[in-house]
Each structure stands twice: as structure tokens, then as C-alpha cells.
Motif scaffolding. Sequence first.
Motif, mmCIF file in Angstrom:
data_model
loop_
_atom_site.group_PDB
_atom_site.id
_atom_site.type_symbol
_atom_site.label_atom_id
_atom_site.label_comp_id
_atom_site.label_asym_id
_atom_site.label_seq_id
_atom_site.Cartn_x
_atom_site.Cartn_y
_atom_site.Cartn_z
ATOM 1 N N GLN A 1 -3.676 0.426 -3.008
ATOM 2 C CA GLN A 1 -3.361 -0.920 -2.530
ATOM 3 C C GLN A 1 -3.238 -1.838 -3.733
ATOM 4 N N SER B 1 -5.341 6.523 -1.002
ATOM 5 C CA SER B 1 -4.627 5.291 -0.672
ATOM 6 C C SER B 1 -4.628 4.367 -1.873
ATOM 7 N N ASN C 1 -9.882 4.511 2.880
ATOM 8 C CA ASN C 1 -9.713 3.060 2.731
ATOM 9 C C ASN C 1 -10.764 2.451 1.815
ATOM 10 N N TRP D 1 0.839 -1.202 0.000
ATOM 11 C CA TRP D 1 0.000 0.000 0.000
ATOM 12 C C TRP D 1 0.865 1.238 0.000
ATOM 13 N N ARG E 1 -8.691 -6.877 -0.516
ATOM 14 C CA ARG E 1 -8.456 -8.041 0.351
ATOM 15 C C ARG E 1 -9.198 -9.272 -0.198
ATOM 16 N N LEU E 2 -10.418 -9.047 -0.667
ATOM 17 C CA LEU E 2 -11.171 -10.163 -1.251
ATOM 18 C C LEU E 2 -10.505 -10.633 -2.542
ATOM 19 N N ALA F 1 -9.946 -0.967 0.240
ATOM 20 C CA ALA F 1 -9.297 -1.981 1.077
ATOM 21 C C ALA F 1 -10.021 -3.328 1.085
ATOM 22 N N ARG F 2 -11.313 -3.276 1.318
ATOM 23 C CA ARG F 2 -12.043 -4.524 1.486
ATOM 24 C C ARG F 2 -12.032 -5.355 0.198
#
Lengths: 104, 409
Positions: free
Chosen positions: B330, B328, B372, B321, B379-380, B375-376
Motif C-alpha cells: 500500500q 500486500s 493487511n 494498493w 491509513r494513519l 493497512a492501518r
Amino acid sequence: MSDWVAACAAGDIDEEDVMRFDHGGRTFAIYRSPDDEYFATDGLCTHEKVHLADGLVMDDIIECPKHNGRFNYKTGDARGAPVCVNLKTYPVKVDAGKVLVRIR
Amino acid sequence: MARGMVIVGAGECGGRAALTLRDLGYAGPVTLVGDEPHLPYERPPLSKDAMVSDAPEIRAIASDEVLAEKSISHIHSVQAMAIDREAHKVRLSDGSVLPYDKLLLATGSTPRKLPMPGLGARCVYLRTFADALAIRAHLHTGSRIAIVGGGFIGLELAAAARKLGAAVTVIEAQPRILMRGVPAEIAEIIHDAHVAEGVDILCGDGIASIADDGSEARVTLAGGREIVADLAIIGIGAVPVTGLAAEAGLAIDNGIAVDAQLRTGDPDIFAAGDCCSFPLAVYGGRRVRLEAWRNAQEQGVLAAKNMLGAGEAHAAVPWFWSDQYGLSLQISGLSDEGRSIVRRDLGDGAFILFHLAEDGRLVAASGIGPGNAVARDIRLAEMLIAKRAKPAPDALGSQTVKLKSLLAA
Ligand SMILES: Cc1cc2nc3c(=O)[nH]c(=O)nc-3n(C[C@H](O)[C@H](O)[C@H](O)COP(=O)(O)OP(=O)(O)OC[C@H]3O[C@@H](n4cnc5c(N)ncnc54)[C@H](O)[C@@H]3O)c2cc1C
Ligand code: FES
């Protein structure tokens, strides 16, 4: 004295998901577990004060969106680097379709 | 009696490894040797929050109390000079000798030096807390900062310098910033954010010469332009710290070469973090070296397990990140593995690019957005990459299809 506060409707949160709840100048995270129970913790990660509600819920873990620090949202226990300070948890109950949190 | 575990390099990786050895119940001596004067600390804030703070502080991975409680002996300000593999001993710069049963090399990386004459006191690099303090002293209203290299550290520093009121010029020899590992669509968003904040970004022009008289640096570009700066910060990448390993006869291949269990050719010596190259299982064992914080952490943990005989292979997907202004970024996976891109918009200007291989396999995901926002889903995506999933491009691109549902499929 009742300090139960209505955070949201039970249906507002999907199963295995999390929602942000702001109240009285503080911020909380409200969780619905995969087995349909509700939980509440402080809203900010103990590493860098990021809103946990942007993170991912997996079983009983909330993973912080910023650096993937992990907490058990049922107990507040820090479960994975870089977090080492536990989260504060709050009692939750569902009443007449509303999720209530007891904020001390 | 057990000689114990010795870890050379008290950074993210070495620090995590030491803590993990104790978490796993290892009871013998654990010694963490580092040449910096500090507790093991996190580097990412050095170019971010710590850099804009009035009084930058170290964010330690473990306090002195925790190290003491766990009986981890931390030897600081001391360098490991040589390894005697035969005798299982490490010689330190203070003249002492440490015996080991297992040795972990977590020596990290160091900034790539600009191969050019003329560099002086006003040309600096950023790796350590000490470097950060030296740079911080120059960032204020009216100071002129030249950043050589449009990579992550340079751009994060540019954002910090602007926030503190400095005039900032970024010099990038490539045709655009973030050429390495970041898709053009995302680099453009970051470029525009910097320009909107008043950063002057010069791309596609290399440096012809630098003249640094100790009070300012004059950077002359090949195209003739001259930039005068109170400080030139050079951020042109990093090189692994491999000297100690090489002199001990261990194989070096773009880093200390280890196998999937982070073992060097010597069964009692491991290497992990920024200093090592290793086979990345998720891409069929392609040998890579990562310069990423989570990798250092994960490999520190894995090395500790394997020093205790777990025999576990590395299986993680790379993740990185960066924060600049309110944005942000990632990235999970390595986007150069992809052949086509599917875009998913998340609202608020946030979006994710999914990188698919020829056969439809999801190999990487790059996202950018405010806060963020990505972010989720990143991550998935990482979990989908780990599963070697081939999600339908339509589903990836559609905001109404939840990524979590693709994971279950
Ligand atoms: C300014 C900055 C910003 C960053 N931002 C991000 C980010 O946003 N996201 C991200 O994913 N990654 C980021 N990184 C990368 C991340 O910090 C590194 O990947 C990580 O620190 C690597 O950990 P490591 O323990 O392998 O190496 P290091 O942290 O470099 O630690 C190695 C340590 O070993 C010491 N050492 C070396 N040789 C010896 C010896 N012979 N004897 C004793 N000690 C020795 C070194 O001095 C150092 O203290 C950033 C890095 C920097 C510098
Ligand atoms: S802010 Fe939560 S892990 Fe860093």
C-alpha cells in the motif's frame, strides 16, 4: 439459555480500537468506542471477506484495511464505497471486567 | 425540462458519479454511456482473484436492479463519438444524440501499446473483463507466459499465472521492477517473492524484436536472449483516453486538464478518474494524473457534487494498493516528493517507509507485508500527510510510538 460468550477482557482493547474474536468456526470484530462502550460485528468485510480487525477505528466508524470501505460498527450500516452490504451486529455487555457477546 | 446529466464512460468513476448524483437527491435524467457490454465493474480483481478463478465473474459496482431503482439509464456497448458543446449534445455510435446540462467525461485509460512491429494474436494487453477472459484461457499448467513490463499489472498477472501452474518470464527494460513510484527496498521484497515462486525476472534488457505467428510469440531481447511464449502479455503502462475531449477542443495536458473542482475549460463539462490530470492540493497544486482505483471512486463522487454546484475542491491524498501472492503493498502519497526515508518495522516482515521532504514534512508512506499488516498505519500516515504534519523521524521509526498519537499532536 445463555448464549453470551466471553470474548476478551475489557482492558484487552484500547479505546477507539478493534480486536478479532474467533468462536465456533466464526469470526467477529469487537470494538471499544472512544467513549468507552463495547460493540461487536461480524468479523469480515462484506466486500471481499477481509478481517476488519486489521482496519482503523475512527469515532463510530470501522474502515476496512483492504480498500477503505466504511461501516458504522454500532449499527452495522455500510457507510462508504465500495461496501454496500451492511454488517451484522451483536449485543455486547461488560461483566466483571469481561466483554461478553451474544452470538445468535 | 432538464436535459439532465450525461456521463461518458461506465467504469469505476462514471458508475460512482451516477450513483452519487442520485444519493445527493438530483431528480433529473441521469444517463451513463459505456462502450463495454457490462455493468460498471471493478477492474482491480481482473489481475488478482478473478484471474485465478475457474470461472471469472464481473464484480459490478451497481446491479441492474440498483440502476433501475435509482432511475439511472445505462446505455452499454455504445461509444460517445462527438460532443457539440454549443448545443450541449453528445452524439453516440448508435446514431442517437443525448442532450446534457452537465457532462462528465470518465473515459479512463487504455494500455500503452508496444511500439513495435510483429505483434499478433499471441501478444495481448489487459484492461477489460474481455481481455481478462482471453488471458485466463492461456493460464494453465505447462503454458509459457511472457510478461513484458515489470509494473503492477504485469507482476500481479505473473503471480496469478504461477498459481495456475504456468511458466512465467517477466521482462523489464529498467534495472529493476517497479521503477515508477515504488522504493527499491520494497521492489526487492516483491522481486524475491516472485523468484521464490519460480518466476524468471529479467531486468535491464530491452526488447529487440517480437515475432508472433498467431500460435506463439518469440521475444528477442537486446542482449540476444530469446523467450518463446504461448502468450505475451504487455503491461507497460496506460495512456489516458482523451480523443473525445480533444476533438471537442478541451485542453489536454497528460490527460483531460481539469481544475481542482474537476472542471474542464467548459463550465458544463467535467472530467474525472484515470482520464484527467488535475492539481494535487497536498503538493501545492502539482499537476498529476493518477491511475488508481480509489482516486477514480473519489473523483467520481466529487465530480457529481460539483455537477450539482457544490464547488468543492479535490483534497484527497493519492492511495494505491497491489496484492501479489500473500503480500500486500500500500502506498499513500507520491514518494517522489520525498528526500529522505525513515523505516518502521511492524513485525512478520512487514514494514513501512516514510518519505520526508527537505523540511521534514511527511509526504508519502510505502508499506509492504503479509495480508493487511500495513493497512492501518498506512491509513494513519495518509492522515498525517493530509495534515501536512512534520512528525519527528524517531517517532515514525519507533514501533512503540503509536502513529495515532502523532496524529493528535
Ligand atoms: C487489471 C487492472 C488492475 C488494477 N489494479 C489496481 C489496484 O490494485 N489498485 C488500484 O488502486 N488501481 C488498480 N487499477 C486501476 C483502476 O482500476 C483504475 O484506476 C480505475 O478503473 C479507473 O477508473 P475510471 O472509471 O477512471 O476508468 P475505467 O475504469 O477505465 O473506465 C472507463 C470506461 O469508459 C469507457 N469509455 C472510454 N471512452 C468511451 C467513449 N467515448 N464512450 C463510451 N465509453 C467510453 C471505457 O471503455 C471504460 O469502460 C487496476 C487496473 C487494471 C486494468
Ligand atoms: S474488502 Fe473491505 S472494502 Fe474491500
